[in-house]
Design a protein around this motif. Sequence first.
Motif, PDB file in Angstrom:
ATOM      1  N   ALA A   1     -39.201  10.655  -6.556  1.00  0.00           N
ATOM      2  CA  ALA A   1     -39.497   9.224  -6.594  1.00  0.00           C
ATOM      3  C   ALA A   1     -40.888   8.897  -6.043  1.00  0.00           C
ATOM      4  CB  ALA A   1     -38.439   8.459  -5.801  1.00  0.00           C
ATOM      5  N   ARG A   2     -41.647   9.932  -5.703  1.00  0.00           N
ATOM      6  CA  ARG A   2     -42.988   9.763  -5.133  1.00  0.00           C
ATOM      7  C   ARG A   2     -42.933   8.900  -3.868  1.00  0.00           C
ATOM      8  NH1 ARG A   2     -43.915   8.405 -10.342  1.00  0.00           N
ATOM      9  NH2 ARG A   2     -44.942   6.412  -9.891  1.00  0.00           N
ATOM     10  N   CYS A   3     -42.023   9.295  -2.976  1.00  0.00           N
ATOM     11  CA  CYS A   3     -41.864   8.617  -1.689  1.00  0.00           C
ATOM     12  C   CYS A   3     -42.293   9.558  -0.565  1.00  0.00           C
ATOM     13  CB  CYS A   3     -40.411   8.218  -1.445  1.00  0.00           C
ATOM     14  SG  CYS A   3     -39.724   7.068  -2.642  1.00  0.00           S
ATOM     15  N   HIS A   4     -42.635   9.011   0.565  1.00  0.00           N
ATOM     16  CA  HIS A   4     -42.876   9.818   1.762  1.00  0.00           C
ATOM     17  C   HIS A   4     -41.510  10.140   2.374  1.00  0.00           C
ATOM     18  CE1 HIS A   4     -46.946   8.418   1.179  1.00  0.00           C
ATOM     19  NE2 HIS A   4     -46.546   7.165   1.300  1.00  0.00           N
ATOM     20  N   PHE A   5     -41.447  11.199   3.155  1.00  0.00           N
ATOM     21  CA  PHE A   5     -40.155  11.542   3.748  1.00  0.00           C
ATOM     22  C   PHE A   5     -40.302  12.306   5.057  1.00  0.00           C
ATOM     23  CE2 PHE A   5     -41.312  15.207   1.161  1.00  0.00           C
ATOM     24  CZ  PHE A   5     -40.907  16.307   1.912  1.00  0.00           C
ATOM     25  N   VAL A   6     -39.263  12.194   5.893  1.00  0.00           N
ATOM     26  CA  VAL A   6     -39.139  12.977   7.122  1.00  0.00           C
ATOM     27  C   VAL A   6     -37.769  13.621   7.059  1.00  0.00           C
ATOM     28  CG1 VAL A   6     -38.976  12.929   9.631  1.00  0.00           C
ATOM     29  CG2 VAL A   6     -40.622  11.441   8.465  1.00  0.00           C
ATOM     30  N   ASN A   7     -37.718  14.950   7.010  1.00  0.00           N
ATOM     31  CA  ASN A   7     -36.428  15.629   6.863  1.00  0.00           C
ATOM     32  C   ASN A   7     -36.180  16.731   7.884  1.00  0.00           C
ATOM     33  OD1 ASN A   7     -38.252  17.513   5.853  1.00  0.00           O
ATOM     34  ND2 ASN A   7     -36.890  18.194   4.212  1.00  0.00           N
ATOM     35  N   LYS A   8     -37.043  16.837   8.873  1.00  0.00           N
ATOM     36  CA  LYS A   8     -36.844  17.863   9.903  1.00  0.00           C
ATOM     37  C   LYS A   8     -36.567  17.264  11.275  1.00  0.00           C
ATOM     38  CE  LYS A   8     -37.458  21.377   7.170  1.00  0.00           C
ATOM     39  NZ  LYS A   8     -36.336  22.284   6.847  1.00  0.00           N
ATOM     40  N   LYS A   9     -37.522  16.478  11.764  1.00  0.00           N
ATOM     41  CA  LYS A   9     -37.366  15.868  13.083  1.00  0.00           C
ATOM     42  C   LYS A   9     -38.212  14.604  13.138  1.00  0.00           C
ATOM     43  CE  LYS A   9     -38.119  16.700  18.035  1.00  0.00           C
ATOM     44  NZ  LYS A   9     -38.621  17.668  19.049  1.00  0.00           N
TER      45      LYS A   9
ATOM     46  N   LEU B   1     -47.191  21.508  12.027  1.00  0.00           N
ATOM     47  CA  LEU B   1     -47.571  20.249  11.382  1.00  0.00           C
ATOM     48  C   LEU B   1     -46.939  20.128   9.998  1.00  0.00           C
ATOM     49  CD1 LEU B   1     -51.324  20.106  12.463  1.00  0.00           C
ATOM     50  CD2 LEU B   1     -49.499  18.551  13.189  1.00  0.00           C
ATOM     51  N   GLN B   2     -46.881  21.239   9.287  1.00  0.00           N
ATOM     52  CA  GLN B   2     -46.249  21.233   7.961  1.00  0.00           C
ATOM     53  C   GLN B   2     -44.764  20.898   8.076  1.00  0.00           C
ATOM     54  OE1 GLN B   2     -47.347  21.634   4.699  1.00  0.00           O
ATOM     55  NE2 GLN B   2     -45.207  21.168   4.210  1.00  0.00           N
ATOM     56  N   ARG B   3     -44.139  21.443   9.084  1.00  0.00           N
ATOM     57  CA  ARG B   3     -42.704  21.229   9.276  1.00  0.00           C
ATOM     58  C   ARG B   3     -42.386  19.764   9.565  1.00  0.00           C
ATOM     59  NH1 ARG B   3     -38.121  24.017  10.514  1.00  0.00           N
ATOM     60  NH2 ARG B   3     -36.662  23.109  11.981  1.00  0.00           N
ATOM     61  N   TYR B   4     -43.168  19.147  10.446  1.00  0.00           N
ATOM     62  CA  TYR B   4     -42.838  17.795  10.888  1.00  0.00           C
ATOM     63  C   TYR B   4     -43.585  16.680  10.155  1.00  0.00           C
ATOM     64  CZ  TYR B   4     -40.701  20.418  14.686  1.00  0.00           C
ATOM     65  OH  TYR B   4     -39.925  21.288  15.401  1.00  0.00           O
ATOM     66  N   LEU B   5     -44.752  16.991   9.595  1.00  0.00           N
ATOM     67  CA  LEU B   5     -45.542  15.953   8.936  1.00  0.00           C
ATOM     68  C   LEU B   5     -45.771  16.222   7.450  1.00  0.00           C
ATOM     69  CD1 LEU B   5     -48.326  15.371  11.640  1.00  0.00           C
ATOM     70  CD2 LEU B   5     -46.157  14.164  11.385  1.00  0.00           C
ATOM     71  N   GLY B   6     -45.235  17.316   6.952  1.00  0.00           N
ATOM     72  CA  GLY B   6     -45.453  17.678   5.555  1.00  0.00           C
ATOM     73  C   GLY B   6     -45.019  16.609   4.571  1.00  0.00           C
ATOM     74  N   GLY B   7     -43.965  15.874   4.917  1.00  0.00           N
ATOM     75  CA  GLY B   7     -43.447  14.857   4.015  1.00  0.00           C
ATOM     76  C   GLY B   7     -44.228  13.555   4.031  1.00  0.00           C
ATOM     77  N   ILE B   8     -45.122  13.400   5.022  1.00  0.00           N
ATOM     78  CA  ILE B   8     -45.909  12.163   5.088  1.00  0.00           C
ATOM     79  C   ILE B   8     -47.411  12.463   5.014  1.00  0.00           C
ATOM     80  CG2 ILE B   8     -44.136  10.958   6.420  1.00  0.00           C
ATOM     81  CD1 ILE B   8     -45.967  11.298   8.905  1.00  0.00           C
TER      82      ILE B   8
ATOM     83  N   ALA C   1     -40.596  -1.262  -5.749  1.00  0.00           N
ATOM     84  CA  ALA C   1     -41.296  -0.206  -6.483  1.00  0.00           C
ATOM     85  C   ALA C   1     -42.089  -0.781  -7.651  1.00  0.00           C
ATOM     86  CB  ALA C   1     -40.300   0.832  -6.986  1.00  0.00           C
ATOM     87  N   SER C   2     -41.551  -1.794  -8.295  1.00  0.00           N
ATOM     88  CA  SER C   2     -42.243  -2.414  -9.431  1.00  0.00           C
ATOM     89  C   SER C   2     -43.464  -3.210  -8.975  1.00  0.00           C
ATOM     90  CB  SER C   2     -41.286  -3.330 -10.209  1.00  0.00           C
ATOM     91  OG  SER C   2     -40.840  -4.410  -9.405  1.00  0.00           O
ATOM     92  N   SER C   3     -43.569  -3.419  -7.652  1.00  0.00           N
ATOM     93  CA  SER C   3     -44.743  -4.098  -7.086  1.00  0.00           C
ATOM     94  C   SER C   3     -45.698  -3.112  -6.418  1.00  0.00           C
ATOM     95  CB  SER C   3     -44.293  -5.148  -6.054  1.00  0.00           C
ATOM     96  OG  SER C   3     -43.448  -6.118  -6.651  1.00  0.00           O
ATOM     97  N   GLY C   4     -45.404  -1.822  -6.568  1.00  0.00           N
ATOM     98  CA  GLY C   4     -46.273  -0.796  -6.013  1.00  0.00           C
ATOM     99  C   GLY C   4     -46.100  -0.548  -4.528  1.00  0.00           C
ATOM    100  N   LYS C   5     -44.950  -0.921  -3.963  1.00  0.00           N
ATOM    101  CA  LYS C   5     -44.709  -0.725  -2.536  1.00  0.00           C
ATOM    102  C   LYS C   5     -44.476   0.751  -2.207  1.00  0.00           C
ATOM    103  CE  LYS C   5     -44.733  -5.179  -1.661  1.00  0.00           C
ATOM    104  NZ  LYS C   5     -45.830  -5.821  -0.896  1.00  0.00           N
ATOM    105  N   GLU C   6     -44.705   1.088  -0.931  1.00  0.00           N
ATOM    106  CA  GLU C   6     -44.540   2.460  -0.456  1.00  0.00           C
ATOM    107  C   GLU C   6     -43.232   2.604   0.323  1.00  0.00           C
ATOM    108  OE1 GLU C   6     -46.498   5.173  -1.012  1.00  0.00           O
ATOM    109  OE2 GLU C   6     -47.636   3.918  -2.397  1.00  0.00           O
ATOM    110  N   PHE C   7     -42.536   3.727   0.107  1.00  0.00           N
ATOM    111  CA  PHE C   7     -41.251   3.990   0.753  1.00  0.00           C
ATOM    112  C   PHE C   7     -41.325   5.221   1.659  1.00  0.00           C
ATOM    113  CE2 PHE C   7     -40.451   1.891  -3.247  1.00  0.00           C
ATOM    114  CZ  PHE C   7     -39.476   0.952  -2.968  1.00  0.00           C
ATOM    115  N   LEU C   8     -40.515   5.186   2.706  1.00  0.00           N
ATOM    116  CA  LEU C   8     -40.331   6.343   3.577  1.00  0.00           C
ATOM    117  C   LEU C   8     -38.835   6.609   3.654  1.00  0.00           C
ATOM    118  CD1 LEU C   8     -41.279   8.472   5.658  1.00  0.00           C
ATOM    119  CD2 LEU C   8     -41.095   6.685   7.416  1.00  0.00           C
TER     120      LEU C   8
END
Length: 235
Positions: A90-98, A147-154, A64-71
């Motif tokens: 934490a300003r991360c991407h996420f998948v929480n449905k499927k 699309l919101q359900r499955y891709l909203g977090g990314i 994170a201190s190097s500006g990396k992206e998390f999922l």
Amino acid sequence: MMKAGVYFGHDTRKWNPKMAPYISAKRKGIRKGIKGIRKGIHITNLTRTARFLSEACDLVFDAASSGKEFLIVGTKKKAAYSVARAAIKARCHFVNKKWLVGMLTNWSTTERRLQKFRDLRMEQKTGRLNRLHKRDGAVMKRQLSALQRYLGGIKYMTGLPDIVIILDQHEEYKALRECITLGIPTICLIDTNGDPDLADISIPANSVGISSIRLILKKLVFAICEGRSSYIRNP
């Protein structure tokens, strides 16, 4: 960790022998679970849990201190809200449905879906969807909802993540396999039925109890936030 039940493992009959070094004991006797009568459970070695959790926190802090992206991936229904809340914090991407098969390995298709998602969101904001013929508008709104359900977090993800955090190796095995295929570093929460050799850092812990998941997630997110703050101060 004791209070959060991090030490509870799976039934002794469902364990993976590779987890033997991470198990401190067996709780004998019969207990009644959600799915009926069970014959005892394994107890996770919390010393090992603390060690690997510390290593994982150091890794995400440095990244994170190097500006990396998390999922962050956690699709269990009872953990969905916690995953989304922690990822946003934490300003991360996420998948929480499927987890959609090929989400990472077939990134070109995922990019097209994300562009479609952005286009539909823009049409909704401008009111164009409401001006369409009733039938066409209904179809577009259903597409937007899916699309919101499955891709909203990314929706803001523009490329493959640098590190993927998986909150249950067994439940999110498809996501883990895609990361392995692509060589993306992974941090996995593994229960006593998991394989500690698959992830770059495996954190042995209860992956079923929501209190355990929230505690591990909280520690990782705190480390990411601290790393992000360091990156902002020293870009």
